[in-house]
Design a protein around this motif. Structure first.
Motif, short mmCIF file in Angstrom:
data_model
loop_
_atom_site.label_atom_id
_atom_site.label_comp_id
_atom_site.label_asym_id
_atom_site.label_seq_id
_atom_site.Cartn_x
_atom_site.Cartn_y
_atom_site.Cartn_z
N GLU A 30 -25.64 -66.05 27.64
CA GLU A 30 -24.19 -66.25 27.51
C GLU A 30 -23.89 -67.49 26.65
O GLU A 30 -22.92 -67.51 25.89
CB GLU A 30 -23.56 -66.39 28.89
CG GLU A 30 -23.56 -65.12 29.71
CD GLU A 30 -22.58 -64.09 29.15
OE1 GLU A 30 -21.40 -64.42 28.94
OE2 GLU A 30 -23.01 -62.95 28.89
N TYR A 31 -24.73 -68.51 26.76
CA TYR A 31 -24.54 -69.70 25.94
C TYR A 31 -24.77 -69.37 24.46
O TYR A 31 -24.01 -69.83 23.59
CB TYR A 31 -25.50 -70.80 26.39
CG TYR A 31 -25.36 -72.10 25.64
CD1 TYR A 31 -24.21 -72.89 25.75
CD2 TYR A 31 -26.38 -72.54 24.79
CE1 TYR A 31 -24.08 -74.09 25.06
CE2 TYR A 31 -26.27 -73.74 24.10
CZ TYR A 31 -25.12 -74.51 24.24
OH TYR A 31 -25.00 -75.70 23.54
N ALA A 32 -25.78 -68.57 24.17
CA ALA A 32 -26.04 -68.15 22.79
C ALA A 32 -24.85 -67.36 22.23
O ALA A 32 -24.45 -67.53 21.07
CB ALA A 32 -27.31 -67.31 22.73
N LYS A 33 -24.28 -66.51 23.06
CA LYS A 33 -23.11 -65.73 22.65
C LYS A 33 -21.92 -66.67 22.38
O LYS A 33 -21.17 -66.47 21.42
CB LYS A 33 -22.76 -64.72 23.75
CG LYS A 33 -21.73 -63.69 23.35
CD LYS A 33 -21.47 -62.70 24.49
CE LYS A 33 -22.70 -61.87 24.81
NZ LYS A 33 -22.39 -60.81 25.82
N LYS A 53 -23.58 -79.46 24.53
CA LYS A 53 -25.01 -79.23 24.66
C LYS A 53 -25.32 -78.69 26.06
O LYS A 53 -24.68 -79.08 27.04
CB LYS A 53 -25.76 -80.55 24.43
CG LYS A 53 -27.26 -80.47 24.60
CD LYS A 53 -27.89 -81.85 24.39
CE LYS A 53 -29.40 -81.81 24.59
NZ LYS A 53 -30.00 -83.15 24.38
N LEU A 54 -26.30 -77.81 26.17
CA LEU A 54 -26.71 -77.24 27.46
C LEU A 54 -27.96 -77.96 27.96
O LEU A 54 -28.98 -78.01 27.27
CB LEU A 54 -27.00 -75.74 27.30
CG LEU A 54 -27.51 -75.01 28.55
CD1 LEU A 54 -26.47 -75.04 29.66
CD2 LEU A 54 -27.90 -73.57 28.22
N ILE A 55 -27.88 -78.50 29.18
CA ILE A 55 -29.00 -79.20 29.80
C ILE A 55 -29.39 -78.45 31.07
O ILE A 55 -28.58 -78.34 32.00
CB ILE A 55 -28.63 -80.66 30.15
CG1 ILE A 55 -28.20 -81.41 28.89
CG2 ILE A 55 -29.79 -81.36 30.83
CD1 ILE A 55 -27.56 -82.77 29.19
N LYS A 91 -31.94 -67.81 18.96
CA LYS A 91 -31.57 -68.78 17.92
C LYS A 91 -30.64 -69.88 18.43
O LYS A 91 -29.72 -70.31 17.73
CB LYS A 91 -30.95 -68.06 16.72
CG LYS A 91 -31.90 -67.11 16.00
CD LYS A 91 -31.25 -66.45 14.80
CE LYS A 91 -32.27 -65.68 13.98
NZ LYS A 91 -33.04 -64.69 14.74
N VAL A 92 -30.88 -70.32 19.66
CA VAL A 92 -30.16 -71.48 20.18
C VAL A 92 -30.83 -72.73 19.59
O VAL A 92 -32.04 -72.93 19.80
CB VAL A 92 -30.21 -71.54 21.72
CG1 VAL A 92 -29.52 -72.81 22.22
CG2 VAL A 92 -29.56 -70.31 22.32
N PRO A 93 -30.12 -73.54 18.83
CA PRO A 93 -30.75 -74.71 18.19
C PRO A 93 -31.36 -75.66 19.21
O PRO A 93 -30.82 -75.85 20.30
CB PRO A 93 -29.57 -75.37 17.45
CG PRO A 93 -28.55 -74.32 17.33
CD PRO A 93 -28.69 -73.44 18.52
#
Length: 483
Positions: free
Chosen positions: A257-260, A272-274, A299-301
């Motif tokens: 979901e974060y990638a989307k 940023k996701l931690i 492809k999440v940086p």
């Protein structure tokens, strides 16, 4: 010994584990000692640590200082009987029978005036009541088996099919029937959340009430009056998910979901996701590695996702003081102490719309009346909710709540003023509901109810027959396992 001295027996075989359940145990034990100078505590445990080691851990982990002279430990040698690893087949049944063995040892070793189960062994209740005949108080963290679990196996409702599923449904249904009966032996039933209370109330439908007593979360130690008066927002733009690295915490869903979300927003302004949590061994390490591969595949940086493993308490607190958003993606989290810590620390929570986080923690709050509101709008909101089509109870027509990537998008558009208002309401709410003082007041009322109960003394004669029957069953299961 003073004549009016009463002994409160706390049945908690893993008393030194250091989790939320142990926090409830030790806070309740300390409150019981503080209630009356003649009260004494007996803790039934399978831990082999010395008394001093246990007391030191209680002080270090929970900042609770007990009157050691009035606390006694009864060491149990049969704790192995409730270890799930001992029962690779029919685990629920094995642990239920094992708990009876463990309880029988505890009763044989020491008889208290009151029996308090703070861990959750419902199949021992008949034994306590029929053998000892004393008041029985239980604190339920979650149901051993729920209607949700049973419903997923119902032949008419499940698509699994097959004889194996039918047999499992019969097995669980029988187990539920016995669970239903166990509540008849309870004098006072307490639940840690609305979700747990609702389930237990349905299972023990004959009981007039199951009371909610929220666990002590020390929110007053997180929040000061200065925190409630903040006028500027100076936190970094990041989202933290504080959860042990286990599949049920749904890290894969979070990453997908974060990638989307990243694909639909400006990367420079995206939080940023931690992902922070503990790991228990090789399987958890492999799980984390699979999550890293998934993030790379989507492809999440690397600049936007970070994994932090086995962080020390001080590091966790440091992150809670500086990040903006707190994420919990678990479905039907029965309570959610991490979410309480998010809110108490001043984070904007993003949580799944189910169980504890939805019903008890991230609730609408009226700052003027200092009470929970029946209306959820921009002036009462304390966080964001989401649901997923992968939820076990998902319905294709259920579009009331956004998906997680949409919740990320909505949260990221908040202004600093909106963040301050929302987190201020959240702090007021958790300070009101989940402080140690609130738990102390609730447990104090339980003790008053206990004092009005009469200790009935010896057991009913039929207890001996029940005990004999149970031990025959246990012996049979043990012999079966050894074949």
């Amino acid at each position: 010994m003073v004549s009016d001295s009463k002994v409160y027996g706390f049945f908690h075989p893993y008393c030194n584990a250091g989790g939320g359940g142990e926090r409830v145990l030790w806070q309740a034990a300390n409150d019981t000692l503080n209630k009356k100078s003649t009260n004494r505590i007996v803790v039934y445990t399978g831990d082999v640590d010395s008394d001093d080691e246990i007391f030191k851990n209680v002080e270090k982990r929970f900042d609770i200082h007990l009157d050691k002279q009035r606390v006694q430990f009864v060491r149990l040698s049969t704790r192995w009987a409730v270890d799930p690893n001992q029962w690779p087949v029919l685990t629920l049944l094995g642990q239920a029978l094992g708990s009876v063995v463990l309880c029988a040892e505890a009763i044989y070793r020491y008889k208290p005036d009151y029996w308090i189960d703070t861990m959750g062994y419902p199949f021992t209740y008949f034994l306590v009541k029929l053998w000892l005949g004393i008041p029985l108080i239980v604190y339920v963290h979650f149901p051993v088996i729920s209607e949700d679990m049973l419903g997923k196996l119902h032949p008419a409702l499940s698509s699994l099919g097959g004889i194996k599923q039918l047999l499992k449904y019969i097995y669980w249904s029988t187990f539920m029937a016995v669970y239903h009966t166990s509540g008849r032996f309870v004098d006072i039933a307490l639940a840690n959340s609305t979700w747990t209370r609702n389930h237990i109330q349905r299972i023990w439908s004959f009981k007039p009430s199951v009371s909610i007593l929220y666990p002590p979360c020390s929110t007053e130690k997180f929040i000061s009056q200065e925190d409630l008066k903040l006028t500027t927002w100076n936190r970094e733009n990041s989202i933290i998910c504080l959860a042990q690295f286990r599949p049920e915490k749904r890290h894969q869903l979070i990453i997908r979901e974060y990638a989307k979300f990243l694909r639909s927003t400006d990367l420079k302004s995206a939080p940023k996701l931690i992902l922070m949590g503990s790991i228990r061994g090789k399987s958890d390490e492999d799980y984390v590695q699979s999550l890293k591969l998934l993030a790379a595949e989507l492809k999440v940086p690397d600049t936007h996702v970070e994994f932090i493993l086995d962080a020390k308490y001080q590091v966790v607190q440091e992150y809670l003081r500086k990040v903006t958003f707190g994420l919990n993606a678990m479905w039907n989290e029965h309570f959610g102490i991490a979410v309480v810590e998010y809110v108490a620390s001043g984070l904007v929570p993003i949580v799944h719309a189910s169980a504890g986080p939805f019903l008890d923690i991230v609730v609408p709050w009226d700052s003027e009346s200092h009470s929970q509101s029946d209306v959820s709008d921009e002036t009462t909101r304390t966080g964001f909710f989401f649901k997923s089509e992968t939820d076990p109870d998902a319905k294709p027509t259920d579009m009331k709540f956004p998906r997680l990537h949409e919740a990320f998008q909505a949260a990221s558009t908040l202004t600093d003023e909106e963040k301050l208002s929302m987190t201020k309401r959240g702090k007021q709410s958790v300070l009101n509901k989940f402080s140690d003082v609130k738990f102390d007041q609730g447990w104090d009322s339980v003790l008053e109810r206990i004092d009005m109960m009469q200790v009935t003394g010896s057991a009913f004669p039929r207890a001996l027959l029940i005990l004999l029957s149970m031990f025959v069953v246990i012996l049979g299961v043990t012999l079966f396992k050894s074949v």
